[in-house]
Design a protein around this motif. Sequence first.
Motif, PDB file in Angstrom:
ATOM      1  N   ILE A   1       0.849  -1.196   0.000  1.00  0.00           N
ATOM      2  CA  ILE A   1       0.000   0.000   0.000  1.00  0.00           C
ATOM      3  C   ILE A   1       0.881   1.241   0.000  1.00  0.00           C
ATOM      4  O   ILE A   1       0.637   2.193  -0.757  1.00  0.00           O
ATOM      5  N   CYS A   2       1.930   1.242   0.816  1.00  0.00           N
ATOM      6  CA  CYS A   2       2.852   2.383   0.864  1.00  0.00           C
ATOM      7  C   CYS A   2       3.557   2.587  -0.472  1.00  0.00           C
ATOM      8  O   CYS A   2       3.748   3.727  -0.908  1.00  0.00           O
ATOM      9  N   GLU A   3       3.925   1.496  -1.123  1.00  0.00           N
ATOM     10  CA  GLU A   3       4.545   1.596  -2.453  1.00  0.00           C
ATOM     11  C   GLU A   3       3.589   2.267  -3.440  1.00  0.00           C
ATOM     12  O   GLU A   3       3.991   3.123  -4.229  1.00  0.00           O
ATOM     13  N   ASN A   4       2.316   1.880  -3.390  1.00  0.00           N
ATOM     14  CA  ASN A   4       1.322   2.485  -4.279  1.00  0.00           C
ATOM     15  C   ASN A   4       1.113   3.959  -3.963  1.00  0.00           C
ATOM     16  O   ASN A   4       0.948   4.773  -4.877  1.00  0.00           O
ATOM     17  N   ILE A   5       1.124   4.305  -2.695  1.00  0.00           N
ATOM     18  CA  ILE A   5       1.004   5.710  -2.305  1.00  0.00           C
ATOM     19  C   ILE A   5       2.187   6.498  -2.856  1.00  0.00           C
ATOM     20  O   ILE A   5       2.027   7.603  -3.387  1.00  0.00           O
ATOM     21  N   ARG A   6       3.381   5.926  -2.749  1.00  0.00           N
ATOM     22  CA  ARG A   6       4.582   6.598  -3.272  1.00  0.00           C
ATOM     23  C   ARG A   6       4.459   6.837  -4.778  1.00  0.00           C
ATOM     24  O   ARG A   6       4.754   7.933  -5.263  1.00  0.00           O
TER      25      ARG A   6
ATOM     26  N   LEU B   1      -4.051  10.561   5.111  1.00  0.00           N
ATOM     27  CA  LEU B   1      -4.788   9.415   4.589  1.00  0.00           C
ATOM     28  C   LEU B   1      -6.080   9.242   5.366  1.00  0.00           C
ATOM     29  O   LEU B   1      -6.121   9.480   6.569  1.00  0.00           O
ATOM     30  N   GLU B   2      -7.112   8.816   4.670  1.00  0.00           N
ATOM     31  CA  GLU B   2      -8.372   8.447   5.309  1.00  0.00           C
ATOM     32  C   GLU B   2      -8.492   6.930   5.195  1.00  0.00           C
ATOM     33  O   GLU B   2      -8.442   6.380   4.093  1.00  0.00           O
ATOM     34  N   ILE B   3      -8.610   6.270   6.342  1.00  0.00           N
ATOM     35  CA  ILE B   3      -8.647   4.807   6.370  1.00  0.00           C
ATOM     36  C   ILE B   3      -9.869   4.351   7.142  1.00  0.00           C
ATOM     37  O   ILE B   3     -10.053   4.722   8.304  1.00  0.00           O
ATOM     38  N   GLY B   4     -10.687   3.558   6.497  1.00  0.00           N
ATOM     39  CA  GLY B   4     -11.892   3.040   7.132  1.00  0.00           C
ATOM     40  C   GLY B   4     -11.582   1.892   8.078  1.00  0.00           C
ATOM     41  O   GLY B   4     -10.648   1.113   7.861  1.00  0.00           O
TER      42      GLY B   4
ATOM     43  N   LEU C   1       2.988  11.927   8.343  1.00  0.00           N
ATOM     44  CA  LEU C   1       1.830  11.127   7.978  1.00  0.00           C
ATOM     45  C   LEU C   1       0.732  11.326   9.011  1.00  0.00           C
ATOM     46  O   LEU C   1       0.924  11.052  10.193  1.00  0.00           O
ATOM     47  N   ASP C   2      -0.405  11.821   8.548  1.00  0.00           N
ATOM     48  CA  ASP C   2      -1.593  11.949   9.393  1.00  0.00           C
ATOM     49  C   ASP C   2      -2.618  10.951   8.883  1.00  0.00           C
ATOM     50  O   ASP C   2      -2.841  10.845   7.668  1.00  0.00           O
ATOM     51  N   ILE C   3      -3.239  10.233   9.804  1.00  0.00           N
ATOM     52  CA  ILE C   3      -4.245   9.251   9.427  1.00  0.00           C
ATOM     53  C   ILE C   3      -5.554   9.590  10.120  1.00  0.00           C
ATOM     54  O   ILE C   3      -5.605   9.750  11.332  1.00  0.00           O
ATOM     55  N   VAL C   4      -6.589   9.697   9.309  1.00  0.00           N
ATOM     56  CA  VAL C   4      -7.942   9.923   9.810  1.00  0.00           C
ATOM     57  C   VAL C   4      -8.668   8.593   9.672  1.00  0.00           C
ATOM     58  O   VAL C   4      -8.845   8.087   8.566  1.00  0.00           O
ATOM     59  N   GLU C   5      -9.041   8.018  10.800  1.00  0.00           N
ATOM     60  CA  GLU C   5      -9.752   6.750  10.779  1.00  0.00           C
ATOM     61  C   GLU C   5     -11.251   7.011  10.777  1.00  0.00           C
ATOM     62  O   GLU C   5     -11.749   7.792  11.578  1.00  0.00           O
ATOM     63  N   THR C   6     -11.953   6.353   9.855  1.00  0.00           N
ATOM     64  CA  THR C   6     -13.401   6.514   9.766  1.00  0.00           C
ATOM     65  C   THR C   6     -14.082   5.239  10.254  1.00  0.00           C
ATOM     66  O   THR C   6     -13.541   4.144  10.126  1.00  0.00           O
ATOM     67  N   ALA C   7     -15.255   5.417  10.801  1.00  0.00           N
ATOM     68  CA  ALA C   7     -16.004   4.295  11.377  1.00  0.00           C
ATOM     69  C   ALA C   7     -16.572   3.392  10.289  1.00  0.00           C
ATOM     70  O   ALA C   7     -16.816   3.818   9.159  1.00  0.00           O
TER      71      ALA C   7
ATOM     72  N   GLU D   1     -13.036   2.099   2.811  1.00  0.00           N
ATOM     73  CA  GLU D   1     -12.192   2.891   1.928  1.00  0.00           C
ATOM     74  C   GLU D   1     -10.837   3.230   2.535  1.00  0.00           C
ATOM     75  O   GLU D   1     -10.664   3.217   3.738  1.00  0.00           O
ATOM     76  N   MET D   2      -9.916   3.506   1.651  1.00  0.00           N
ATOM     77  CA  MET D   2      -8.621   4.055   2.008  1.00  0.00           C
ATOM     78  C   MET D   2      -8.244   4.997   0.888  1.00  0.00           C
ATOM     79  O   MET D   2      -8.219   4.597  -0.275  1.00  0.00           O
ATOM     80  N   LYS D   3      -8.004   6.243   1.229  1.00  0.00           N
ATOM     81  CA  LYS D   3      -7.683   7.219   0.187  1.00  0.00           C
ATOM     82  C   LYS D   3      -6.748   8.285   0.707  1.00  0.00           C
ATOM     83  O   LYS D   3      -6.661   8.531   1.914  1.00  0.00           O
TER      84      LYS D   3
END
Length: 113
Positions: free
Chosen positions: A6-11, A31-34, A62-68, A104-106
């Motif tokens: 996933i990190c490789e794809n983000i890069r 990143l928004e991660i469900g 890196l900031d991660i926003v976790e969604t319910a 989702e993850m975006k």
Amino acid sequence: MHEMAICENIRVLIEEQARTQHFSRVERVCLEIGALSGVEVEALRFGFDVVMRGSVAADARLDIVETAGTAWCLPCAVTVTIGRRYDPCPRCGSHQIQVTGGEEMKIRELEVT
């Protein structure tokens, strides 16, 4: 550990955007991660630092926003929050629910210079 992939794809996505949007450095990646995405957040954080070395995002925060996780409960006819896939409805206990969010993850935002 699929978080490294996933990190490789983000890069790859960030470097493509750097070329097309003409920026040379990424200060922050948000990143928004469900909750139901199957992504292990701490493993992703570790992988991010390793994979971004030598890229335009090498020193990015890196900031991660976790969604319910959310689901539609058929018996209740309402949207409910769930912690894991296959959890029962927290209102009625039914397993007749359909996941509607949290998979989702975006990339939500990039701060660049």
